[in-house]
Scaffold this motif. Structure first.
Motif, short mmCIF file in Angstrom:
data_model
loop_
_atom_site.label_atom_id
_atom_site.label_comp_id
_atom_site.label_asym_id
_atom_site.label_seq_id
_atom_site.Cartn_x
_atom_site.Cartn_y
_atom_site.Cartn_z
N ARG A 1 13.07 -36.77 13.35
CA ARG A 1 14.15 -37.57 13.89
C ARG A 1 15.34 -36.68 14.22
NH1 ARG A 1 17.84 -41.05 12.13
NH2 ARG A 1 17.73 -40.45 9.97
N GLU A 2 15.99 -36.96 15.33
CA GLU A 2 17.20 -36.22 15.70
C GLU A 2 18.33 -36.61 14.75
OE1 GLU A 2 20.22 -35.62 19.49
OE2 GLU A 2 18.46 -36.87 19.71
N GLN A 3 18.95 -35.64 14.12
CA GLN A 3 20.08 -35.89 13.23
C GLN A 3 21.37 -35.78 14.04
OE1 GLN A 3 19.90 -36.42 9.53
NE2 GLN A 3 18.00 -37.13 10.43
N TYR B 1 22.77 -41.80 14.29
CA TYR B 1 21.89 -42.13 15.42
C TYR B 1 20.56 -42.65 14.88
CZ TYR B 1 18.96 -41.24 19.56
OH TYR B 1 18.08 -41.36 20.62
N ASP C 1 17.72 -42.86 16.48
CA ASP C 1 16.61 -42.25 17.20
C ASP C 1 16.00 -43.24 18.20
OD1 ASP C 1 15.48 -39.73 17.58
OD2 ASP C 1 13.67 -40.24 16.50
N TRP C 2 16.75 -44.28 18.52
CA TRP C 2 16.35 -45.27 19.53
C TRP C 2 17.39 -45.29 20.64
CZ3 TRP C 2 12.15 -48.66 19.67
CH2 TRP C 2 11.30 -48.60 18.57
N GLN D 1 22.13 -44.13 23.59
CA GLN D 1 21.73 -43.92 22.20
C GLN D 1 22.26 -45.06 21.33
OE1 GLN D 1 23.52 -40.01 21.77
NE2 GLN D 1 21.50 -39.06 21.76
#
Length: 190
Positions: free
Chosen positions: A4-6, A69, A71-72, A79
């Motif tokens: 997942r993007e942090q 975030y 991640d969706w 975002q």
């Protein structure tokens, strides 16, 4: 397992009116130091001697506005962050507003509607089903107005279309629902 993007966002602390980053949204890495929170913005990289370097710039932020975030992304490619206000565009959903929240116990983000006491998982939706229309920090009044409107509509339905044949258990549930809607409307209008 998907990485997942942090990414975090938060609103900067209000400063003097001539300060460029006065009470605005910033996005990046979250730093916590000595009871203060900072965002280290992404994209502050520069080239020096042929190498990519990063300048350590941080912005002190208001802790209550920090959101992670999910991640969706929504139907417009925006975002989706914790604290966002969303509308779900699917025929089987009523037009109510949802707030993006984090649940520590299950380590997940979900959509919550206070007025309907509904929780919706992102996994049950597609990006084209969701639209971000604001966030609870900038547009909290949207939720209040929408909730009052929905409660009034529900109460009007209770009055104009009451059920005709109910068991005693169903009648109690119906009366409890009417009382809960009246109480919620009074609280929302405060």
């Amino acid at each position: 397992m998907k990485n997942r993007e942090q990414l975090f966002r938060a609103k900067t602390n209000p400063k003097s009116s001539n300060y460029a980053f006065n009470n605005i949204w910033v996005y990046g890495d979250l730093i916590h130091n000595k009871n203060k929170y900072y965002i280290h913005p992404l994209g502050n990289a520069f080239m020096t001697d042929g190498e990519l370097s990063r300048l350590m710039v941080t912005h002190e932020v208001i802790p209550e506005t920090i959101g992670e975030y999910t991640d969706w992304k929504d139907k417009n490619g925006k975002q989706i962050f914790e604290g966002d206000i969303c509308v779900i565009h699917k025929p089987e959903y009523r037009s109510i507003l949802y707030t993006v929240e984090w649940e520590q116990a299950t380590s997940r983000f979900y959509l919550s509607s206070d007025i309907e006491c509904e929780i919706e998982d992102f996994e049950n939706l597609k990006p084209e089903d969701i639209e971000v229309i604001g966030n609870i920090h900038d547009k909290a009044e949207i939720i209040k107005v929408d909730n009052i409107s929905l409660l009034r509509t529900m109460l009007a339905g209770f009055v104009t279309n009451p059920p005709t044949e109910l068991s005693s258990e169903q009648a109690i549930e119906y009366n409890n629902a009417v009382e809960a809607a009246i109480h919620a409307l009074k609280e929302a209008e405060k």
